[in-house]
Design a protein around this motif. Sequence first.
Motif, PDB file in Angstrom:
ATOM      1  N   PHE A   1     -30.084 -33.062  41.769  1.00  0.00           N
ATOM      2  CA  PHE A   1     -28.977 -32.808  42.698  1.00  0.00           C
ATOM      3  C   PHE A   1     -28.146 -34.067  42.912  1.00  0.00           C
ATOM      4  O   PHE A   1     -26.909 -34.031  42.845  1.00  0.00           O
ATOM      5  CB  PHE A   1     -29.538 -32.301  44.028  1.00  0.00           C
TER       6      PHE A   1
ATOM      7  N   ASN B   1     -27.688 -36.569  49.142  1.00  0.00           N
ATOM      8  CA  ASN B   1     -28.972 -35.888  49.214  1.00  0.00           C
ATOM      9  C   ASN B   1     -29.177 -35.369  50.634  1.00  0.00           C
ATOM     10  O   ASN B   1     -29.475 -36.145  51.545  1.00  0.00           O
ATOM     11  CB  ASN B   1     -30.115 -36.837  48.832  1.00  0.00           C
TER      12      ASN B   1
ATOM     13  N   TYR C   1     -22.862 -27.245  42.920  1.00  0.00           N
ATOM     14  CA  TYR C   1     -23.742 -27.890  41.950  1.00  0.00           C
ATOM     15  C   TYR C   1     -23.661 -27.163  40.609  1.00  0.00           C
ATOM     16  O   TYR C   1     -23.550 -27.798  39.549  1.00  0.00           O
ATOM     17  CB  TYR C   1     -25.177 -27.899  42.471  1.00  0.00           C
TER      18      TYR C   1
END
Length: 366
Positions: free
Chosen positions: A171, A178, A201
């Motif tokens: 990610f 994060n 994403y």
Amino acid sequence: MKKCLLLTGVTVLNCLVCLKGTAQTNPPQISGLIAGQRPGTMSVDITYDLVDPDNQGAYILVECSSDGGISYGVPIYSLTGDAGVLVPPGNGKHIVWNAFNDWANNYTTNAKIRLTADASFKGVLLTTTNTPPATNLLWIPSGSFAMDAGPNVYISRGFWMGRFEVTQGEFVALMTNNPSAFTGSSNRPVDTVSWDDAVLYCQRLNSSEQSAGRLPVGWSYRLPTEAEWEYAARAGTTTPFYFGDVNAYLREPFFAWYDSNSGNISHDVGGRAPNRWGLYDMYGNVWEWCSDWFNESQYPPSTPSGNATDPQGPLTGSKKLVRGGSYSSSKPVSGRQTYPYIGYSAGSPDSGFAGSGFRVVLAQNP
């Protein structure tokens, strides 16, 4: 105390070749199947040869019977070796089954194992070698199932699915931030991530893989539909758990991180046993976003009211579905009140919540 054994001696096994949805004229064949229990253990060695005139291999699925082949309902998921993945042709293929994890305290001298050489992926060629576009993807063949023990749902085309939940390392590589509450390991699944960011994403992953020349033409990464997710989670089983019947919750610690064994935190992906198609953490660890809207006027939400092909869920809504439960879910992972015991919940698409994560699929565009 009586020692629990699974097999006695060496058992010669059945073979089944599955060619769903492929025009292949020279299907792969399995021969020379032999299984034997290692003396003094509950480990079972399975060996076989795989012949494929096309030299492309097959996905090998494993099933076990305790009644001599009349039915194949014995849980058999703790497998290592040449199973659950694309296996190239050749002799001396080897699978090791940890039967203690799946079937401890059971005894039979009438066991039989069935292997399926699934070549259905050959009907939707991705590359000249038919290798996965990424090493962390598994092929999910097309098929049908009774969604939530109700309507018959047909998944018309196979797709690739992430073997693991998207990790924090993956990610951050694309998104730079994060959102996770439980950091400390890049192999932990990303958590507290919103549906919107999960979709973003996937969009960035498409751009990255296309630029690298790894994205097949006409295919894209996205979130799974709820039907695709449940179909993949069940992996061809019809029992309340994908690892057994209603009493199988005793084996759940081998397959899931949940409130009784997680310490109320997430864990590195792949730390529990996979389902029979090789997917990890379909129970527990983090909730997994699906593409469907949550139907608050229907229970179960988004389940089709009748038989359906590739259902997409409601057209509109205010919340998006998540499936699978998390590190804080109780056992059995609840939500669906019939089988399978694979939890569902929902959340606003623009905000994450405790334990919300996701995994990706790579599928043909509509």
